[in-house]
Write a protein that holds these residues in place. Structure first.
Motif, PDB file in Angstrom:
ATOM      1  N   PHE A  31      15.439   6.782   3.939  1.00 56.72           N
ATOM      2  CA  PHE A  31      14.425   7.014   4.972  1.00 56.72           C
ATOM      3  C   PHE A  31      13.328   7.870   4.355  1.00 56.72           C
ATOM      4  CE2 PHE A  31      12.304   9.180   8.391  1.00 56.72           C
ATOM      5  CZ  PHE A  31      12.210   8.221   9.378  1.00 56.72           C
ATOM      6  N   SER A  32      12.144   7.309   4.290  1.00 60.60           N
ATOM      7  CA  SER A  32      10.989   8.003   3.700  1.00 60.60           C
ATOM      8  C   SER A  32      11.336   8.530   2.308  1.00 60.60           C
ATOM      9  CB  SER A  32      10.546   9.146   4.615  1.00 60.60           C
ATOM     10  OG  SER A  32       9.288   9.630   4.258  1.00 60.60           O
ATOM     11  N   GLY A  33      12.097   7.712   1.572  1.00 57.56           N
ATOM     12  CA  GLY A  33      12.436   8.056   0.202  1.00 57.56           C
ATOM     13  C   GLY A  33      13.676   8.909   0.040  1.00 57.56           C
ATOM     14  N   ARG A  34      14.308   9.325   1.143  1.00 53.24           N
ATOM     15  CA  ARG A  34      15.491  10.206   1.082  1.00 53.24           C
ATOM     16  C   ARG A  34      16.735   9.401   1.438  1.00 53.24           C
ATOM     17  NH1 ARG A  34      16.371  15.750   2.495  1.00 53.24           N
ATOM     18  NH2 ARG A  34      18.547  16.245   1.973  1.00 53.24           N
ATOM     19  N   PRO A  80       8.246  11.939   9.436  1.00 55.53           N
ATOM     20  CA  PRO A  80       8.588  13.368   9.389  1.00 55.53           C
ATOM     21  C   PRO A  80       8.826  13.825   7.958  1.00 55.53           C
ATOM     22  CG  PRO A  80      10.452  12.066  10.182  1.00 55.53           C
ATOM     23  CD  PRO A  80       9.273  11.134  10.124  1.00 55.53           C
ATOM     24  N   ASP A  81       8.516  15.085   7.706  1.00 53.98           N
ATOM     25  CA  ASP A  81       8.676  15.665   6.373  1.00 53.98           C
ATOM     26  C   ASP A  81      10.162  15.879   6.105  1.00 53.98           C
ATOM     27  OD1 ASP A  81       8.572  16.987   4.003  1.00 53.98           O
ATOM     28  OD2 ASP A  81       7.498  18.750   4.759  1.00 53.98           O
ATOM     29  N   MET A  82      10.727  15.038   5.249  1.00 52.57           N
ATOM     30  CA  MET A  82      12.162  15.110   4.996  1.00 52.57           C
ATOM     31  C   MET A  82      12.570  16.400   4.293  1.00 52.57           C
ATOM     32  SD  MET A  82      13.467  12.555   6.449  1.00 52.57           S
ATOM     33  CE  MET A  82      15.126  12.657   5.812  1.00 52.57           C
ATOM     34  N   ALA A  83      11.590  17.100   3.711  1.00 53.30           N
ATOM     35  CA  ALA A  83      11.914  18.379   3.091  1.00 53.30           C
ATOM     36  C   ALA A  83      12.314  19.419   4.135  1.00 53.30           C
ATOM     37  CB  ALA A  83      10.721  18.886   2.282  1.00 53.30           C
ATOM     38  N   GLN A  84      11.951  19.150   5.408  1.00 52.18           N
ATOM     39  CA  GLN A  84      12.278  20.085   6.491  1.00 52.18           C
ATOM     40  C   GLN A  84      13.580  19.718   7.208  1.00 52.18           C
ATOM     41  OE1 GLN A  84      10.445  22.855   7.043  1.00 52.18           O
ATOM     42  NE2 GLN A  84       9.323  22.171   5.215  1.00 52.18           N
ATOM     43  N   ALA A  85      14.238  18.682   6.739  1.00 50.58           N
ATOM     44  CA  ALA A  85      15.432  18.197   7.433  1.00 50.58           C
ATOM     45  C   ALA A  85      16.474  19.296   7.591  1.00 50.58           C
ATOM     46  CB  ALA A  85      16.048  17.019   6.676  1.00 50.58           C
ATOM     47  N   GLY A  86      16.826  19.567   8.827  1.00 48.37           N
ATOM     48  CA  GLY A  86      17.868  20.541   9.126  1.00 48.37           C
ATOM     49  C   GLY A  86      17.441  21.986   9.014  1.00 48.37           C
ATOM     50  N   ASP A 131       0.789  -1.225   0.000  1.00 48.13           N
ATOM     51  CA  ASP A 131       0.000   0.000   0.000  1.00 48.13           C
ATOM     52  C   ASP A 131       0.820   1.273   0.000  1.00 48.13           C
ATOM     53  OD1 ASP A 131      -2.083  -1.771   2.261  1.00 48.13           O
ATOM     54  OD2 ASP A 131      -2.433  -1.486   0.113  1.00 48.13           O
ATOM     55  N   ALA A 132       2.051   1.236   0.438  1.00 46.49           N
ATOM     56  CA  ALA A 132       2.854   2.457   0.574  1.00 46.49           C
ATOM     57  C   ALA A 132       4.324   2.112   0.463  1.00 46.49           C
ATOM     58  CB  ALA A 132       2.566   3.121   1.921  1.00 46.49           C
ATOM     59  N   PRO A 133       5.123   3.106   0.060  1.00 46.48           N
ATOM     60  CA  PRO A 133       6.572   2.848   0.022  1.00 46.48           C
ATOM     61  C   PRO A 133       7.098   2.642   1.436  1.00 46.48           C
ATOM     62  CG  PRO A 133       6.111   5.184  -0.320  1.00 46.48           C
ATOM     63  CD  PRO A 133       4.793   4.477  -0.366  1.00 46.48           C
ATOM     64  N   PRO A 134       8.179   1.901   1.580  1.00 53.38           N
ATOM     65  CA  PRO A 134       8.694   1.615   2.923  1.00 53.38           C
ATOM     66  C   PRO A 134       9.194   2.880   3.613  1.00 53.38           C
ATOM     67  CG  PRO A 134      10.256   0.879   1.250  1.00 53.38           C
ATOM     68  CD  PRO A 134       8.999   1.269   0.531  1.00 53.38           C
ATOM     69  N   LEU A 135       9.027   2.899   4.942  1.00 52.48           N
ATOM     70  CA  LEU A 135       9.570   3.994   5.733  1.00 52.48           C
ATOM     71  C   LEU A 135      11.093   3.917   5.732  1.00 52.48           C
ATOM     72  CD1 LEU A 135       9.153   6.349   7.777  1.00 52.48           C
ATOM     73  CD2 LEU A 135       9.122   4.610   9.587  1.00 52.48           C
ATOM     74  N   ILE A 136      11.597   2.695   5.911  1.00 52.89           N
ATOM     75  CA  ILE A 136      13.044   2.448   5.924  1.00 52.89           C
ATOM     76  C   ILE A 136      13.364   1.420   4.854  1.00 52.89           C
ATOM     77  CG2 ILE A 136      14.933   1.428   7.263  1.00 52.89           C
ATOM     78  CD1 ILE A 136      13.631   2.605   9.757  1.00 52.89           C
ATOM     79  N   ALA A 137      14.327   1.736   4.018  1.00 54.15           N
ATOM     80  CA  ALA A 137      14.735   0.810   2.966  1.00 54.15           C
ATOM     81  C   ALA A 137      16.252   0.688   2.953  1.00 54.15           C
ATOM     82  CB  ALA A 137      14.226   1.285   1.598  1.00 54.15           C
ATOM     83  N   LEU A 176      16.714  -4.718   3.394  1.00 55.98           N
ATOM     84  CA  LEU A 176      15.577  -4.803   4.309  1.00 55.98           C
ATOM     85  C   LEU A 176      14.653  -3.605   4.117  1.00 55.98           C
ATOM     86  CD1 LEU A 176      14.226  -5.991   6.927  1.00 55.98           C
ATOM     87  CD2 LEU A 176      15.784  -4.534   8.233  1.00 55.98           C
ATOM     88  N   ASN A 177      13.324  -3.885   4.130  1.00 54.17           N
ATOM     89  CA  ASN A 177      12.307  -2.840   4.128  1.00 54.17           C
ATOM     90  C   ASN A 177      11.527  -2.903   5.425  1.00 54.17           C
ATOM     91  OD1 ASN A 177      13.000  -1.989   1.573  1.00 54.17           O
ATOM     92  ND2 ASN A 177      11.412  -3.197   0.542  1.00 54.17           N
ATOM     93  N   ILE A 178      11.245  -1.747   6.003  1.00 47.02           N
ATOM     94  CA  ILE A 178      10.394  -1.678   7.196  1.00 47.02           C
ATOM     95  C   ILE A 178       9.331  -0.628   6.943  1.00 47.02           C
ATOM     96  CG2 ILE A 178      10.283  -1.099   9.660  1.00 47.02           C
ATOM     97  CD1 ILE A 178      13.126  -2.123   9.949  1.00 47.02           C
TER      98      ILE A 178
END
Length: 655
Positions: free
Chosen positions: A77-80, A247-253, A7-13, A39-41
């Motif tokens: 992580f979340s695609g990043r 978390p919104d990875m676009a906001q990282a840092g 249903d969704a891309p993995p949070l951790i890949a 591993l995918n989680i």
């Protein structure tokens, strides 16, 4: 409604993740701990990673929690791609996404339960009142309402683990990384912790449990077995009822994290508590700063007071005496340095009777078991003639003795009484001035002091060259020079001719003349050499104190290495750690500076009551205090930088 992996891309890949230690230029053999982990989680999963000790599961957890970086492979992580994140972005990710629960609890020993829980929120910039309320609410929810102010040593293992879980949830705890959370607990406490983790999983938290206990692993909803750095079994992705958003990875840092003032206040609070808990070490550290600051204030005050009173007294001796010293040119620029050649030229003027360079300061004088601070007056052999003062016993030194740097001394009447109270003859005796031996050759007649001025009877008088070379460290120029006009009528002419001559020789008016006939219109200036000497003493004193601060801060970093790792794991950036330890170093110096100023003023006040000439300088007081603060910054930088550069994994593993 249940949601599965499709249903969704993995949070951790993880893709072909490898981790290698060693193999550097130092020749250490390379050891690969993880061998191509893929591993995918999914968000909301409750995953147990099980394996024997040494299988690589803890290394995998450190990589998942962004405490360490893989040697090769890709972690998304979340695609990043996590490899593209810098240090601040990784700190943001640990702060916003992860909550760590460790087997050893990893609580900060000096903090209460509530303060330990608050740590992640400090680095997230949560206001103090809000984070205190949230920490208390989390601990109450976990059955710790009556333990908010207890320190870790006052809590049982199960209670400490609850505090650790509350800390993991402080910033939301979307992903809980639990490393052997039941390993150090009894069966009852372990069951309670597992119940809490299941409740968190039901609430949508992603739980990643690291364990060697298969019974504990079976309580998770997905079990992954790892052996020798490779996944050998995976029960498959389980159904997920709900999951907290990533978390919104676009906001990282991009967030500011802890505000400057919050971070500063937290660092000051931590430093103050550490200082109180290590009172003996803190006191010894402060002592160096206190001595440095107080000595600068007192030495400058006593030196200025003694010099002023001596000059005042000399000015009252007659209207033919003038005082010549270095000074700043009227058009600006550095002060000049009068040379012996300049003084010889002045002495050759027909209007001038005598030219007598002077060096003088309170120094330590010893004879037998008597040890006192005495003003050592270094001048030419013309001193008795210029000041109309006779020798009562023995003789005064000669021009030849002055030229030959002879170690001879003439003592004052009261000096004799103080150092030879039995009435013995001092002539021929050896006294120590600072560390140089001098032979007593004469005793001056009693003179006394007028209007509280410097008591000449307590002084010692030594040849100018002997004083310059043996006592005052080869001083290049005199503190000031006494110039006697040929007669009272020629004083004004002598001053004018002297000024004209020196301007012609030096090219500027970088000197000052004080004329006793004109009521000494300007006080003699403190010589550059004296300023340099006092400055060096101040620098040495404060450097010694600064070294003490640096040693203590290095020791503090060593003692608190695990705490640094905990703070990094909970989202502290490198600059947060550096700011904290710099603040602690400055706080030590600040406290030492305040105590030093108070001590210096107190000692000066006592000296004033004892009729010792003291003139306090606001510039010296402010400068000494500023130097103490600067000492904290300068000598605290290296320990702070060392703390900030620690590897989180290595720091957490320290004892």
């Amino acid at each position: 409604m249940d949601r599965t992996v499709g249903d969704a891309p993995p949070l951790i890949a993880l893709r072909e993740i490898r981790k290698q230690y060693g193999g550097n230029i130092d020749g250490a053999p390379a050891v690969e701990v993880l061998h191509g982990i893929t591993l995918n989680i999914q968000a909301g999963e409750f995953v147990a990673i099980v394996g024997a000790s040494g299988s690589g599961k803890s290394t995998l957890m450190h990589l998942l929690g962004c405490l360490d970086r893989p040697s090769s492979g890709t972690y998304s992580f979340s695609g990043r791609d996590v490899a593209t994140l810098d240090g601040d972005e990784l700190a943001w990710l640990r702060r916003e996404a992860f909550g760590f629960v460790f087997q050893g609890y990893h609580l900060i020993a000096t903090e209460s339960a509530r303060e330990n829980v608050e740590v992640p929120a400090i680095y997230a910039g949560m206001p103090e009142e809000a984070r205190a309320e949230r920490a208390a609410a989390l601990l109450t929810r976990l059955g710790m309402a009556d333990k908010l102010d207890n320190r870790p040593t006052q809590l049982s293992g199960g209670q400490q683990q609850r505090v650790s879980i509350a800390r993991a949830l402080m910033n939301g705890g979307r992903i809980i990384l639990a490393d052997e959370p039941t390993g150090a607990l009894d069966s009852k406490s372990g069951a309670e912790v597992m119940l809490l983790l299941n409740e968190l999983a039901d609430a949508g938290h992603t739980i990643i449990l690291i364990t060697h206990d298969r019974d504990v692993a079976e309580q998770a909803r997905r079990v992954i077995e790892i052996h020798d750095g490779q996944i050998i079994a995976d029960s498959g992705v389980s159904a997920v009822k709900q999951a907290l958003p990533a978390p919104d990875m676009a906001q990282a840092g991009r967030d500011a994290g802890a505000s400057f003032w919050d971070d500063l206040r937290e660092a000051a609070r931590t430093a103050w508590r550490g200082m109180k808990m290590n009172r003996t070490r803190t006191s010894l550290t402060l002592l160096g700063i206190v001595i440095g600051v107080a000595s600068v204030i007192v030495m400058l005050a006593v030196g200025e007071g003694a010099k002023q009173r001596v000059i005042d007294e000399m000015g009252s001796l007659g209207t033919t005496i003038m005082y010549l010293g270095s000074g700043h040119p009227s058009n600006g620029g550095p002060p000049g340095r009068l040379t012996i050649e300049d003084l010889d030229a002045v002495a050759a003027l027909p209007e001038i009777g005598h030219v007598m360079p002077i060096i003088g300061d309170p120094v330590t004088v010893r004879y037998g078991n008597v040890d006192r601070q005495v003003y050592a007056f270094a001048s030419s052999n013309a001193m008795p003639l210029v000041h109309r003062w006779r020798v009562a016993q023995g003789r005064f030194f000669t021009a030849a003795e002055d030229r030959d740097i002879a170690p001879v001394v003439v003592i004052g009447h009261k000096f004799k009484e103080n150092f030879f109270p039995d009435g013995s003859n001092p002539i021929g005796k050896q006294i120590l001035i600072v560390d140089a031996p001098f032979e007593v050759i004469g005793v001056m007649a009693e003179r006394g002091a007028d209007s509280g001025s410097q008591n000449y009877d307590e002084m010692v008088f030594i040849p100018y060259q002997s004083g310059r070379m043996r006592v005052y460290d080869a001083r290049a120029e005199p503190d000031y020079t006494v110039v006697e006009a040929a007669s009272e009528e020629q004083v004004q002419a002598a001053e004018a001719e002297m000024k004209k001559l020196l301007i012609a020789r030096r090219g500027s008016d970088d000197f000052r003349i004080g004329n006793a006939a004109a009521k000494l219109q300007a006080a003699a200036q403190t010589s550059n050499a004296m300023k340099m000497m006092l400055g060096l003493i101040a620098a040495v004193s404060l450097v010694v104190g600064g070294i003490g601060v640096m040693n203590v801060m290095l020791m503090t970093v060593r003692e608190r290495t695990r705490e640094i790792g905990i703070r990094m794991a909970t989202g502290a950036r490198q600059r947060d750690i550096m700011r904290q330890f710099l603040t602690e170093a400055v706080l030590v110096s600040l406290v030492g500076g305040v105590i030093g100023v108070v001590s210096g003023l107190t000692i000066g006040g006592i000296l004033l009551l004892s009729k010792v000439p003291v003139i306090f300088s606001v510039t010296a007081i402010v400068g000494a205090f500023a130097c103490s603060v600067a000492t904290g910054l300068i000598f605290g930088y290296m320990p702070a930088k060392k703390a900030a550069a620690l590897d989180p994994v290595v720091a957490l593993a320290s004892e």
